[in-house]
Design a protein around this motif. Structure first.
Motif, mmCIF file in Angstrom:
data_model
loop_
_atom_site.group_PDB
_atom_site.id
_atom_site.type_symbol
_atom_site.label_atom_id
_atom_site.label_comp_id
_atom_site.label_asym_id
_atom_site.label_seq_id
_atom_site.Cartn_x
_atom_site.Cartn_y
_atom_site.Cartn_z
ATOM 1 N N VAL A 114 0.784 -1.339 0.286
ATOM 2 C CA VAL A 114 -0.423 -0.104 0.186
ATOM 3 C C VAL A 114 0.786 1.335 -0.376
ATOM 4 N N ILE A 115 0.480 2.216 -0.633
ATOM 5 C CA ILE A 115 1.351 3.385 -0.808
ATOM 6 C C ILE A 115 -0.371 4.825 -0.301
ATOM 7 N N ALA A 116 0.622 5.562 0.379
ATOM 8 C CA ALA A 116 -1.058 6.899 0.282
ATOM 9 C C ALA A 116 -0.802 7.502 -0.401
ATOM 10 N N THR A 117 -1.891 8.583 -0.836
ATOM 11 C CA THR A 117 -0.928 9.578 -1.456
ATOM 12 C C THR A 117 -2.283 10.514 -1.591
ATOM 13 N N ALA A 118 -3.553 11.077 -1.987
ATOM 14 C CA ALA A 118 -4.247 12.153 -2.101
ATOM 15 C C ALA A 118 -4.802 12.137 -3.292
ATOM 16 N N PHE A 145 -5.912 5.543 -1.623
ATOM 17 C CA PHE A 145 -4.332 4.680 -0.855
ATOM 18 C C PHE A 145 -4.319 4.069 -2.606
ATOM 19 N N ILE A 146 -3.134 3.471 -2.970
ATOM 20 C CA ILE A 146 -2.871 2.788 -3.872
ATOM 21 C C ILE A 146 -3.061 1.004 -3.572
ATOM 22 N N VAL A 147 -3.409 0.173 -3.734
ATOM 23 C CA VAL A 147 -2.870 -1.014 -3.976
ATOM 24 C C VAL A 147 -2.046 -1.222 -5.059
ATOM 25 N N LEU A 148 -0.080 -1.839 -4.859
ATOM 26 C CA LEU A 148 0.703 -1.974 -6.167
ATOM 27 C C LEU A 148 0.715 -3.664 -5.578
#
Length: 292
Positions: free
Chosen positions: A118-122, A174-177
């Protein structure tokens, strides 16, 4: 790539995203494009020509932010070769496409998650809350610095964002890679992760980090935050987080022992720098992502 083929590829990529509401506060989208197709799309020329994503205009909201029990998940170290993680290695460049408009860039940060992906973004780096249009072709490079991606690139597999609050205060995603990078690993195993906190005090001394396009490397500012309008937090005199830094991390208790945590994401400037704070609704989005 021939121009006609490139146009057809772009059109095909723009259609292969499925979107579904998760519950009242959250919506999600799933990637249906193969890794090979995404790899072919992101040529060096496209990466070099991607534009910084501007922050949207502030929309009114009637949402009542719910504050729950404080939650904190510790940072993790990379698997196998380093004693601790650093936000300078977990912070990275996020690139993506806006259908009909072109390729754009933001910032994102690897945060601790069950699936290690998981990465956090806007939110405004993944969709347009005023129209409902979602973006696609997401790719992420942690430790990005002046065009160099020393850990490699990761493609996406799904994402989630808030829909309960259309204002800058709800600008969380949040984006899942997928597994990727130089060793085809989970991104958290490759570079470690920042801790993440929800419903934390909003007045803890903080650092704001992101990768603005005009510098093309990670920069930071720090200060004593204060509560901003519509549920966000702001750092006064926080210079340097210009276009391309959207989605960057608001880090409190900036330490190297695993206690540092991200508690908000960078929206843009609203007078002073403005960060969308993590409370109950952001926790719902995160939980959906970390268990995807």
């Amino acid at each position: 790539m021939h121009r006609t083929a490139a146009v057809l590829l772009t059109a095909a990529l723009s259609m292969l995203v499925t979107v579904a509401p998760a519950h009242a506060a959250v919506a999600t989208a799933t990637n249906a494009v193969s890794a090979n197709t995404l790899d072919a799309y992101w040529t060096p020329q496209r990466l070099a020509q991607a534009k910084p994503m501007p922050a949207p205009r502030a929309l009114p909201t009637t949402a009542q932010e719910q504050v729950g029990r404080p939650t904190f998940v510790h940072a993790t170290e990379p698997a196998g070769f380093q004693p601790m993680s650093s936000v300078w290695t977990t912070m990275g460049r996020l690139v993506f496409s806006v259908p009909g408009k072109g390729d754009y860039l933001c910032s994102a940060n690897v945060v601790t998650s069950n699936n290690r992906d998981v990465i956090a973004t806007a939110r405004h780096c993944v969709m347009d809350i005023s129209t409902g249009q979602t973006y696609n072709n997401f790719r992420f490079a942690p430790s990005y610095n002046r065009g160099s991606a020393p850990q490699g690139w990761w493609n996406w597999r799904s994402m989630g964002w808030r829909i309960d609050d259309t204002s800058p205060g709800g600008d969380n995603a949040f984006i899942v890679l997928a597994t990727g990078g130089n060793g085809n690993r989970h991104v958290q195993d490759a570079v470690g992760s920042s801790g993440i906190g929800f419903n934390q005090p909003s007045n803890n001394y903080a650092h704001g980090l992101g990768i603005p396009a005009d510098k093309d490397y990670a920069v930071w500012c720090e200060g004593q935050p204060y509560d901003g309008p519509q549920g966000g937090v702001q750092i006064p005199n926080c210079n340097g987080l210009s276009g391309g830094a959207s989605g960057g991390a608001f880090i409190v208790n900036y330490q190297g022992d695993g206690s540092a945590m991200q508690t908000a994401s960078f929206f843009g400037s609203w007078g002073d720098s403005y960060f969308a704070f993590y409370r109950n609704a952001a926790l719902d989005v995160y939980n959906g992502a970390q268990n995807a």
